[in-house]
Write a protein that holds these residues in place. Structure first.
Motif, short mmCIF file in Angstrom:
data_model
loop_
_atom_site.label_atom_id
_atom_site.label_comp_id
_atom_site.label_asym_id
_atom_site.label_seq_id
_atom_site.Cartn_x
_atom_site.Cartn_y
_atom_site.Cartn_z
N UNK A 1 5.52 -7.19 34.38
CA UNK A 1 4.51 -8.30 35.15
C UNK A 1 4.66 -9.35 34.27
N UNK A 2 4.60 -10.53 34.97
CA UNK A 2 4.53 -11.91 34.18
C UNK A 2 3.10 -12.62 34.35
N UNK A 3 2.35 -12.74 33.51
CA UNK A 3 0.92 -13.43 33.42
C UNK A 3 1.04 -14.71 33.20
N UNK A 4 0.22 -15.58 33.91
CA UNK A 4 0.52 -17.17 33.69
C UNK A 4 -1.21 -17.78 33.55
N UNK A 5 -1.19 -18.61 32.65
CA UNK A 5 -2.62 -19.20 32.51
C UNK A 5 -2.52 -20.61 32.70
N UNK A 6 -3.32 -21.16 33.29
CA UNK A 6 -3.25 -22.59 33.63
C UNK A 6 -4.39 -23.42 32.76
N UNK A 7 -4.12 -24.45 32.15
CA UNK A 7 -5.21 -25.30 31.63
C UNK A 7 -5.25 -26.60 32.19
N UNK A 8 -6.16 -27.08 32.63
CA UNK A 8 -6.42 -28.47 33.11
C UNK A 8 -7.93 -28.83 33.45
N UNK A 9 -8.32 -29.79 34.02
CA UNK A 9 -9.37 -30.14 34.54
C UNK A 9 -9.42 -30.47 35.69
N UNK A 10 -11.05 -30.25 35.93
CA UNK A 10 -11.52 -30.30 37.48
C UNK A 10 -10.99 -31.66 37.93
N UNK A 11 -10.42 -31.48 39.28
CA UNK A 11 -9.60 -32.59 40.08
C UNK A 11 -8.31 -32.85 39.97
N UNK A 12 -7.64 -31.88 38.83
CA UNK A 12 -6.41 -32.09 38.67
C UNK A 12 -5.30 -31.18 39.27
N UNK A 13 -6.12 -30.12 40.05
CA UNK A 13 -5.14 -29.32 40.66
C UNK A 13 -4.57 -28.10 40.15
N UNK A 14 -5.50 -27.47 38.95
CA UNK A 14 -4.92 -26.29 38.49
C UNK A 14 -4.90 -25.15 39.34
N UNK A 15 -6.17 -25.12 40.10
CA UNK A 15 -6.26 -23.72 40.95
C UNK A 15 -5.19 -23.93 42.02
N UNK A 16 -5.19 -24.97 42.58
CA UNK A 16 -3.97 -24.98 43.67
C UNK A 16 -2.59 -24.81 43.25
N UNK A 17 -2.18 -25.10 41.71
CA UNK A 17 -1.02 -24.98 41.10
C UNK A 17 -0.80 -23.50 41.05
N UNK A 18 -1.94 -22.62 40.56
CA UNK A 18 -1.99 -21.05 40.38
C UNK A 18 -1.48 -20.51 41.82
N UNK A 19 -2.04 -21.04 42.94
CA UNK A 19 -1.97 -20.33 44.15
C UNK A 19 -0.58 -20.70 44.85
N UNK A 20 0.00 -21.90 44.54
CA UNK A 20 1.15 -22.42 44.85
C UNK A 20 2.09 -21.48 44.43
N UNK A 21 2.23 -21.43 43.04
CA UNK A 21 3.16 -20.50 42.48
C UNK A 21 3.16 -18.95 42.68
N UNK A 22 1.97 -18.65 43.09
CA UNK A 22 1.85 -17.19 43.54
C UNK A 22 2.42 -17.16 44.89
N UNK A 23 2.19 -18.35 45.80
CA UNK A 23 2.85 -17.97 47.11
C UNK A 23 4.30 -18.12 46.94
N UNK A 24 4.72 -18.89 46.12
CA UNK A 24 6.41 -18.68 46.02
C UNK A 24 7.00 -17.37 45.45
N UNK A 25 6.12 -16.88 44.67
CA UNK A 25 6.66 -15.70 44.11
C UNK A 25 6.64 -14.36 45.34
N UNK A 26 5.51 -14.95 46.10
CA UNK A 26 5.41 -13.68 47.17
C UNK A 26 6.73 -13.92 48.23
N UNK A 27 6.91 -15.28 48.35
CA UNK A 27 8.11 -15.36 49.35
C UNK A 27 9.39 -14.93 48.71
N UNK A 28 9.55 -14.55 47.64
CA UNK A 28 10.81 -13.91 47.15
C UNK A 28 10.57 -12.46 46.97
N UNK A 29 9.49 -12.06 47.47
CA UNK A 29 9.27 -10.47 47.68
C UNK A 29 8.48 -9.83 46.56
#
Length: 303
Positions: A1-29
């Motif tokens: 398992x790979x565990x990733x932690x994002x640090x950012x500020x409100x409005x910079x898109x940290x939450x969206x980044x975590x979701x996009x990374x997860x979606x890309x991994x899902x697309x790869x099975x």
């Protein structure tokens, strides 16, 4: 398992980044998980987001305490948040900065990577020069540094799921992939204690005294707090951009003092002096300065 932690500020898109990374991994099975953790839910406040990726079903629903990868969208957070907490010795940390990894004096044994995601975002029209949206750009760097997802898969996911400017976001990710620095092991670097720059020193060293600026009694006063709401809480850590005063241009008019909502500017003989412990970087002083002596600049440059 790979565990990733994002640090950012409100409005910079940290939450969206975590979701996009997860979606890309899902697309790869792979099986995935993405979720945020908020403190104060306001723009500029520190935000943490998490992503888990595994070949097997992810059953752990807890907060990530020992990440394999840490991604920092705003290096101004380094003074307020221990971004390396729990990071595995053989892990990786990717920082959004124009500096080389050797310049980042982090107390970690992990591998350090840097990419100027802010500059790349500005080039592609993502956000503004002082408040760029860097989440997709830094994901391209994550792809290069870790190999956890392919850049083509990531770009396709961004094209389909980015909230806006999909093509520009995808191009920013590809550019960051190409421009990522070589990694440097933190254990090979000498750490040092960081000191605030001379410009951060306020003339009131012994006690913070809030008074009307001298020689400006003719200014019409408006209701304003005598001092910051709570001197025990230094709200300067909320700042993503900071005011820089050009003392040669400043005419000591006192308007910046009058309009500052945090009383974070003092008028001294040499001109206006900013108290960076309390300045939140709202930019009102720069907007109201009649001679344009105050410029708002990226906080990252002063870390």
């Amino acid at each position: 398992m790979i565990e990733v932690r994002f640090h950012g500020r409100g409005g910079q898109g940290s939450v969206v980044a975590s979701e996009l990374l997860a979606r890309a991994a899902f697309e790869e099975g792979k099986d995935i998980q993405a979720f945020p953790m908020f403190g104060v839910e306001r723009r500029g406040a520190p935000v943490t987001a998490f992503t888990r990726i595994d070949e097997k079903i992810v059953r752990d629903k807890s907060k990530i305490h020992k990440p394999d990868v840490v991604i920092v969208l705003d290096t101004a957070l380094l003074e307020a948040v221990d971004v390396t907490e729990g990071l595995k010795p053989d892990g990786k940390i990717i920082l959004n900065t124009g500096k080389d990894p050797e310049e980042m004096k982090l107390d970690t044994e992990s591998e350090i990577f840097t990419v100027d995601a802010s500059d790349i975002a500005v080039q592609h029209g993502l956000g503004t020069e002082v408040a760029p949206i860097v989440n997709t750009a830094i994901l391209g760097a994550v792809s290069k540094a870790t190999g956890m997802v392919k850049i083509d898969t990531l770009a396709d996911v961004i094209l389909k799921h980015a909230p806006a400017k999909n093509k520009a976001n995808a191009e920013a990710a590809k550019q960051a992939y190409d421009e990522l620095s070589e990694g440097v092991k933190g254990s090979d670097l000498e750490t040092e204690v960081k000191h605030k720059p001379e410009s951060d020193k306020v003339p009131h060293d012994e006690e913070r005294i809030c008074v009307n600026p001298k020689d400006h009694k003719d200014l019409p006063l408006t209701p304003i707090a005598d001092c910051p709401s709570d001197q025990m809480n230094k709200t300067g850590s909320w700042r993503t951009i900071r005011p820089i005063v050009d003392q040669e241009t400043c005419i000591n008019c006192g308007i910046c003092w009058k309009v500052c909502p945090d009383v974070a500017i003092f008028v001294e003989d040499e001109g206006a002096v900013v108290d960076y412990d309390y300045c939140k970087g709202c930019g009102i002083c720069a907007e109201e300065c009649p001679v344009d002596a105050i410029e708002m600049d990226k906080e990252e440059k002063y870390v």
